[in-house]
Design a protein around this motif. Structure first.
Motif, PDB file in Angstrom:
ATOM      1  N   ALA A 236       0.834  -1.208   0.000  1.00  0.00           N
ATOM      2  CA  ALA A 236       0.000   0.000   0.000  1.00  0.00           C
ATOM      3  C   ALA A 236       0.868   1.258   0.000  1.00  0.00           C
ATOM      4  CB  ALA A 236      -0.925  -0.010   1.218  1.00  0.00           C
ATOM      5  N   ALA A 237       1.952   1.244   0.773  1.00  0.00           N
ATOM      6  CA  ALA A 237       2.866   2.390   0.784  1.00  0.00           C
ATOM      7  C   ALA A 237       3.511   2.579  -0.588  1.00  0.00           C
ATOM      8  CB  ALA A 237       3.925   2.193   1.861  1.00  0.00           C
ATOM      9  N   ALA A 238       3.936   1.459  -1.191  1.00  0.00           N
ATOM     10  CA  ALA A 238       4.533   1.533  -2.529  1.00  0.00           C
ATOM     11  C   ALA A 238       3.510   2.003  -3.554  1.00  0.00           C
ATOM     12  CB  ALA A 238       5.093   0.166  -2.923  1.00  0.00           C
ATOM     13  N   THR A 239       2.255   1.583  -3.398  1.00  0.00           N
ATOM     14  CA  THR A 239       1.199   2.001  -4.323  1.00  0.00           C
ATOM     15  C   THR A 239       0.938   3.497  -4.226  1.00  0.00           C
ATOM     16  OG1 THR A 239       0.145  -0.177  -4.247  1.00  0.00           O
ATOM     17  CG2 THR A 239      -1.226   1.672  -4.939  1.00  0.00           C
ATOM     18  N   ALA A 240       0.954   4.036  -3.007  1.00  0.00           N
ATOM     19  CA  ALA A 240       0.750   5.471  -2.823  1.00  0.00           C
ATOM     20  C   ALA A 240       1.836   6.270  -3.543  1.00  0.00           C
ATOM     21  CB  ALA A 240       0.736   5.815  -1.331  1.00  0.00           C
ATOM     22  N   VAL A 241       3.077   5.819  -3.409  1.00  0.00           N
ATOM     23  CA  VAL A 241       4.184   6.483  -4.107  1.00  0.00           C
ATOM     24  C   VAL A 241       4.024   6.327  -5.616  1.00  0.00           C
ATOM     25  CG1 VAL A 241       6.680   6.479  -4.474  1.00  0.00           C
ATOM     26  CG2 VAL A 241       5.755   6.176  -2.165  1.00  0.00           C
ATOM     27  N   LEU A 242       3.645   5.135  -6.056  1.00  0.00           N
ATOM     28  CA  LEU A 242       3.465   4.863  -7.478  1.00  0.00           C
ATOM     29  C   LEU A 242       2.387   5.758  -8.082  1.00  0.00           C
ATOM     30  CD1 LEU A 242       4.245   2.981  -9.873  1.00  0.00           C
ATOM     31  CD2 LEU A 242       2.386   1.486  -9.137  1.00  0.00           C
ATOM     32  N   MET A 243       1.274   5.927  -7.370  1.00  0.00           N
ATOM     33  CA  MET A 243       0.197   6.763  -7.888  1.00  0.00           C
ATOM     34  C   MET A 243       0.604   8.235  -7.929  1.00  0.00           C
ATOM     35  SD  MET A 243      -3.361   5.151  -6.461  1.00  0.00           S
ATOM     36  CE  MET A 243      -4.266   6.157  -7.633  1.00  0.00           C
ATOM     37  N   LEU A 244       1.369   8.672  -6.951  1.00  0.00           N
ATOM     38  CA  LEU A 244       1.865  10.054  -6.967  1.00  0.00           C
ATOM     39  C   LEU A 244       2.778  10.285  -8.162  1.00  0.00           C
ATOM     40  CD1 LEU A 244       2.061  12.803  -5.588  1.00  0.00           C
ATOM     41  CD2 LEU A 244       3.960  11.908  -4.223  1.00  0.00           C
ATOM     42  N   VAL A 245       3.684   9.336  -8.400  1.00  0.00           N
ATOM     43  CA  VAL A 245       4.571   9.434  -9.564  1.00  0.00           C
ATOM     44  C   VAL A 245       3.762   9.413 -10.850  1.00  0.00           C
ATOM     45  CG1 VAL A 245       6.393   8.254 -10.851  1.00  0.00           C
ATOM     46  CG2 VAL A 245       6.536   8.422  -8.353  1.00  0.00           C
ATOM     47  N   ALA A 246       2.753   8.552 -10.906  1.00  0.00           N
ATOM     48  CA  ALA A 246       1.915   8.443 -12.104  1.00  0.00           C
ATOM     49  C   ALA A 246       1.199   9.761 -12.394  1.00  0.00           C
ATOM     50  CB  ALA A 246       0.905   7.314 -11.933  1.00  0.00           C
ATOM     51  N   LEU A 247       0.671  10.415 -11.352  1.00  0.00           N
ATOM     52  CA  LEU A 247      -0.021  11.689 -11.552  1.00  0.00           C
ATOM     53  C   LEU A 247       0.936  12.778 -12.039  1.00  0.00           C
ATOM     54  CD1 LEU A 247      -2.429  11.748  -8.472  1.00  0.00           C
ATOM     55  CD2 LEU A 247      -3.054  11.490 -10.876  1.00  0.00           C
ATOM     56  N   VAL A 248       2.153  12.793 -11.486  1.00  0.00           N
ATOM     57  CA  VAL A 248       3.143  13.785 -11.911  1.00  0.00           C
ATOM     58  C   VAL A 248       3.524  13.552 -13.370  1.00  0.00           C
ATOM     59  CG1 VAL A 248       5.505  14.613 -11.577  1.00  0.00           C
ATOM     60  CG2 VAL A 248       4.039  14.168  -9.589  1.00  0.00           C
ATOM     61  N   VAL A 249       3.794  12.295 -13.728  1.00  0.00           N
ATOM     62  CA  VAL A 249       4.155  11.960 -15.109  1.00  0.00           C
ATOM     63  C   VAL A 249       3.011  12.321 -16.054  1.00  0.00           C
ATOM     64  CG1 VAL A 249       4.613  10.040 -16.689  1.00  0.00           C
ATOM     65  CG2 VAL A 249       5.781  10.149 -14.477  1.00  0.00           C
ATOM     66  N   PHE A 250       1.794  11.964 -15.662  1.00  0.00           N
ATOM     67  CA  PHE A 250       0.630  12.243 -16.502  1.00  0.00           C
ATOM     68  C   PHE A 250       0.451  13.741 -16.706  1.00  0.00           C
ATOM     69  CE2 PHE A 250      -3.858  13.455 -16.509  1.00  0.00           C
ATOM     70  CZ  PHE A 250      -4.263  12.906 -17.715  1.00  0.00           C
ATOM     71  N   ARG A 251       0.557  14.515 -15.639  1.00  0.00           N
ATOM     72  CA  ARG A 251       0.320  15.961 -15.741  1.00  0.00           C
ATOM     73  C   ARG A 251       1.366  16.625 -16.624  1.00  0.00           C
ATOM     74  NH1 ARG A 251      -1.738  19.792 -10.853  1.00  0.00           N
ATOM     75  NH2 ARG A 251      -2.050  21.688 -12.075  1.00  0.00           N
ATOM     76  N   ARG A 252       2.614  16.180 -16.508  1.00  0.00           N
ATOM     77  CA  ARG A 252       3.670  16.806 -17.314  1.00  0.00           C
ATOM     78  C   ARG A 252       3.599  16.383 -18.778  1.00  0.00           C
ATOM     79  NH1 ARG A 252       9.202  17.019 -13.599  1.00  0.00           N
ATOM     80  NH2 ARG A 252       8.306  18.299 -11.938  1.00  0.00           N
ATOM     81  N   ALA A 253       3.157  15.153 -19.022  1.00  0.00           N
ATOM     82  CA  ALA A 253       3.132  14.652 -20.395  1.00  0.00           C
ATOM     83  C   ALA A 253       1.828  14.965 -21.119  1.00  0.00           C
ATOM     84  CB  ALA A 253       3.366  13.151 -20.398  1.00  0.00           C
ATOM     85  N   SER A 254       0.785  15.321 -20.374  1.00  0.00           N
ATOM     86  CA  SER A 254      -0.539  15.510 -20.975  1.00  0.00           C
ATOM     87  C   SER A 254      -0.560  16.487 -22.141  1.00  0.00           C
ATOM     88  CB  SER A 254      -1.532  15.946 -19.894  1.00  0.00           C
ATOM     89  OG  SER A 254      -2.827  16.008 -20.414  1.00  0.00           O
ATOM     90  N   PRO A 255       0.091  17.676 -22.045  1.00  0.00           N
ATOM     91  CA  PRO A 255       0.046  18.595 -23.174  1.00  0.00           C
ATOM     92  C   PRO A 255       0.718  18.041 -24.435  1.00  0.00           C
ATOM     93  CG  PRO A 255       0.749  19.731 -21.158  1.00  0.00           C
ATOM     94  CD  PRO A 255       0.789  18.248 -20.888  1.00  0.00           C
ATOM     95  N   GLU A 256       1.730  17.206 -24.274  1.00  0.00           N
ATOM     96  CA  GLU A 256       2.473  16.682 -25.417  1.00  0.00           C
ATOM     97  C   GLU A 256       1.827  15.441 -26.028  1.00  0.00           C
ATOM     98  OE1 GLU A 256       6.469  16.044 -24.264  1.00  0.00           O
ATOM     99  OE2 GLU A 256       6.734  18.050 -23.390  1.00  0.00           O
ATOM    100  N   MET A 257       0.965  14.759 -25.263  1.00  0.00           N
ATOM    101  CA  MET A 257       0.381  13.516 -25.762  1.00  0.00           C
ATOM    102  C   MET A 257      -0.504  13.738 -26.973  1.00  0.00           C
ATOM    103  SD  MET A 257      -0.451  10.895 -22.644  1.00  0.00           S
ATOM    104  CE  MET A 257      -1.527  11.984 -21.712  1.00  0.00           C
ATOM    105  N   VAL A 258      -1.259  14.843 -26.973  1.00  0.00           N
ATOM    106  CA  VAL A 258      -2.149  15.107 -28.105  1.00  0.00           C
ATOM    107  C   VAL A 258      -1.336  15.278 -29.387  1.00  0.00           C
ATOM    108  CG1 VAL A 258      -3.844  16.708 -29.059  1.00  0.00           C
ATOM    109  CG2 VAL A 258      -3.888  16.156 -26.623  1.00  0.00           C
ATOM    110  N   ASP A 259      -0.217  15.979 -29.312  1.00  0.00           N
ATOM    111  CA  ASP A 259       0.641  16.151 -30.488  1.00  0.00           C
ATOM    112  C   ASP A 259       1.225  14.811 -30.934  1.00  0.00           C
ATOM    113  OD1 ASP A 259       0.162  18.874 -30.419  1.00  0.00           O
ATOM    114  OD2 ASP A 259       1.913  19.278 -29.152  1.00  0.00           O
ATOM    115  N   ALA A 260       1.628  13.980 -29.973  1.00  0.00           N
ATOM    116  CA  ALA A 260       2.225  12.676 -30.315  1.00  0.00           C
ATOM    117  C   ALA A 260       1.193  11.744 -30.940  1.00  0.00           C
ATOM    118  CB  ALA A 260       2.828  12.045 -29.065  1.00  0.00           C
ATOM    119  N   LEU A 261      -0.074  11.898 -30.554  1.00  0.00           N
ATOM    120  CA  LEU A 261      -1.130  11.049 -31.094  1.00  0.00           C
ATOM    121  C   LEU A 261      -1.580  11.502 -32.476  1.00  0.00           C
ATOM    122  CD1 LEU A 261      -3.223  10.629 -27.832  1.00  0.00           C
ATOM    123  CD2 LEU A 261      -1.951   8.837 -28.999  1.00  0.00           C
TER     124      LEU A 261
END
Length: 261
Positions: A236-261
């Motif tokens: 559960a502790a590892a999952t909490a860290v994983l989800m935080l990392v996932a949200l950070v990665v998603f937020r930073r990559a979100s503007p570029e994903m539309v162009d890549a798609l």
């Protein structure tokens, strides 16, 4: 992002409902296919392997012990595998929607999680029906099942969200992940019990992050024992860290994903 999810809550709910409807449009059996596939897999494994492994499942007083064991493990594994697989292709499959509509992109993984969770709840109800037909009734330990399902879903979606973002920019990820999932399935005690393995190997199998989840499902559904709280706490502790990392990665990559798609 969380404020946006609340504002778009009706959009999320309607999207989950529409996706479930569209998946089985023109299908005679409809939503039954969501539970037929995993139960068919259980039937195949039970038919082929029950004579080999059923005698090595102590603690289950039922002649259908191996089939019950398979269904308990399959429930947890299916939730994880479907969550990762759906997230993996989520942004690629939603490319046109992301280009044409203005909405918070964080809605997409939440919609995917909702669809996967509904599928798993239907499978759970079907498994309870099969348990009753085979003469097995879980005891009060089953009350821990919602916590196990929530932890499994969060772990799957956190991992899947990172892989889904990477898959937009590196399509090889989408080819590698199914192979890794297949390997993880056989390294997780779903179709076998760890007790049949040599003692010096059992220790290594427990490093699989899906081991405490699947073993906990089996404990509460079959053996009348509590989940493996110590191992689940670490996960559960590892999952909490994983989800935080996932949200950070998603937020930073979100503007570029539309162009890549």
């Amino acid at each position: 992002m969380f404020h946006a999810l609340w504002i778009y809550r009706y959009f999320i709910a309607s999207s989950i409902r529409n996706e479930l409807k569209l998946r089985f449009v023109r299908s005679k059996l409809g939503a039954l296919w969501m539970i037929i596939h995993p139960l068919a897999q259980v039937l195949i494994f039970a038919t082929i392997l029950s004579e080999v492994l059923s005698a090595k499942l102590p603690g289950i007083d039922n002649k259908y012990a191996y089939a019950l064991y398979l269904m308990a493990g399959t429930l947890g594994w299916t939730l994880f595998a479907e969550g990762v697989s759906k997230s993996l292709m989520l942004f690629i499959d939603s490319g046109n929607l992301m280009k044409k509509m203005a909405f918070p992109r964080i809605c997409l993984p939440v919609i995917a999680a909702g669809v996967v969770l509904v599928n798993n709840v239907l499978l759970l109800l079907a498994i309870f029906g099969v348990f009753a037909a085979l003469g097995h009734y879980p005891d009060l330990q089953v009350v821990w099942l919602p916590i196990l399902m929530l932890l499994t879903l969060c772990f799957a979606m956190g991992l899947g969200l990172i892989l889904g973002v990477l898959n937009v920019f590196m399509r090889d990820v989408g080819q590698v992940v199914p192979v890794v999932l297949q390997a993880m399935f056989w390294l997780t005690p779903v179709v076998y019990n760890l007790s049949i393995l040599p003692a010096h190997l059992q220790h290594w199998f427990k490093y699989n992050p899906m081991y405490p989840i699947v073993a906990s499902y089996q404990n509460v559904l079959l053996y009348g024992k509590p989940p493996l709280w110590t191992e689940l706490g670490t996960l559960a502790a590892a999952t909490a860290v994983l989800m935080l990392v996932a949200l950070v990665v998603f937020r930073r990559a979100s503007p570029e994903m539309v162009d890549a798609l």
